[in-house]
Scaffold this motif. Sequence first.
Motif, short mmCIF file in Angstrom:
data_model
loop_
_atom_site.label_atom_id
_atom_site.label_comp_id
_atom_site.label_asym_id
_atom_site.label_seq_id
_atom_site.Cartn_x
_atom_site.Cartn_y
_atom_site.Cartn_z
N TRP A 1 4.79 -10.57 -1.93
CA TRP A 1 5.81 -10.06 -1.39
C TRP A 1 6.88 -10.89 -0.06
N LEU B 1 0.32 -4.15 1.55
CA LEU B 1 1.34 -3.29 1.24
C LEU B 1 0.94 -2.10 0.45
N ARG C 1 12.49 -4.74 -5.87
CA ARG C 1 12.49 -4.24 -4.58
C ARG C 1 11.85 -2.97 -4.30
N ARG D 1 11.14 -10.54 8.54
CA ARG D 1 11.22 -11.31 7.32
C ARG D 1 10.09 -12.23 7.43
N GLU E 1 3.96 -12.47 2.21
CA GLU E 1 2.75 -11.76 2.64
C GLU E 1 1.87 -11.56 1.40
N PHE F 1 8.90 -9.89 2.95
CA PHE F 1 9.41 -8.57 3.79
C PHE F 1 10.66 -8.80 4.22
N THR F 2 11.69 -7.96 4.03
CA THR F 2 13.27 -8.14 4.43
C THR F 2 13.64 -7.27 5.69
N SER G 1 -2.29 -7.48 -1.70
CA SER G 1 -1.35 -7.24 -0.46
C SER G 1 -1.90 -6.33 0.37
N ARG H 1 7.94 -0.91 5.33
CA ARG H 1 8.46 -2.18 4.87
C ARG H 1 9.44 -1.92 3.92
N ALA I 1 10.52 -4.75 0.83
CA ALA I 1 10.28 -6.06 0.31
C ALA I 1 10.59 -6.23 -0.85
#
Length: 469
Positions: free
Chosen positions: A428, A450, A407, A435, A438, A430-431, A448, A391, A393
Amino acid sequence: MSASTPRLVVAAPASGSGKTTVATGLMAAFTELGMSVSPHKVGPDYIDPGYHALAAGRPGRNLDAMLCGPELIAPLFAHGSRGCDVAVIEGVMGLYDGAAGRGELASTAHVAKLLRAPVVLVVDASSQSRSVAALVHGFASWDPQVRIGGVILNKVGSDRHEQLLREALEESGVPVMGVLRREQRVRTPSRHLGLVPVAERHSDALEAVRAMAAHVRQGCDLEALLALARSAPPVTGPVWSAAEALAATPPQSAPASPELASVPAGTASRLRPVVALAGGPAFTFSYAEHAELLEAAGAEVVSFDPLRDERLPEGTAGLVIGGGFPEVYAPELSENELLRKAVAELAASGAPVAAECAGLLYLARSIDGKPMCGVLSADARMSERLTLGYREAVAVTANALVPAGARVRGHEFHRTVLEPGAGADPAWGFTHPERRVEGFVQRGVHASYLHVHWAASPGMARRFVAGCA
């Protein structure tokens, strides 16, 4: 400086070919010969490095060009392999499989090229004979910069089968360095996220590693493999160090604590804030560099086991809870009410708390109905769906790890669902590849799903320790 440690990448055409058995067996076999072996794993996987560490007697380290960037692969390798006689690097998935949609990025082939390391290809030969030559030829010729120096044939059925395979490979120009028969003893149990971690089955895992070593010793030419590893040319460049990584981090991205900046090395531990690091069977997912960065930033890192310990380490000023399997140990974690209360009180005090994946679930109200710490107004449950992938983010809310707008690249790997999946102040946004927001940020808590590698963002450790001070 240069990384001159002899090194060998253990790769395969696809997952399930036997990479982990061969790599772990090689590490253990070389160690039994009295060699100092540096174990490494391509990609974000936390579980295989546990078996590597058991085989080699030193921390298994990850080499992930997506999470850390290609420029850190050689420095991180040099850091982990310093002073070792040989390094064995287990690949991920198939040799040329990398981050989805990113070409070769983070593939085993990419890391092998960055390290100028020869590759030994582990081939599942159970359902083929002469076709093995076409397979090996294709892999060896696909990228001229990837040097496949040998083949290990796995799951060979008989002497006749071995003869057919060897005859076919004579035309490929790639030498056979091992032939392994089907062997039940080297199998390790799996469940919803892969192999069962070493910490959950230490004595059985130790026996499995011994069996892998015997299997590899019996079927592989260790001298030829060692000669291949020694043929790797030096890799020039810096050697990663936690202290130097922190020194090179721009102060504005992670403000340092003035109190800690003036603490000389060797100062009594009472001047260093205690960071409690969750471990034990329920929380086995952690990169070795995280603790090294925290210590370099001025913390005293103390491990504890949430399954066993009823209190946080004395003087805890910050808490790091990495990944693992709290869903498997939910009843035991829930029964440890004293520790759950201590964690909740620490979080309520505003102390920095960094929780990844398993840590996120532990801070929730419940897992499958079993009460957890109740720090977050969310509940977790097991799911049939595997969430897996890299991911990209951006930090939505300033928190104990990063300022807003920072980032990162991270990785998700879980079969649980948290409802809701984000708090009023998400961790975060997410990009890529999708998208969504989270995670949770509240007071000092950053929680998270992540997973991130702090070597790519050493300012996280500095910012976290500064908050502890």
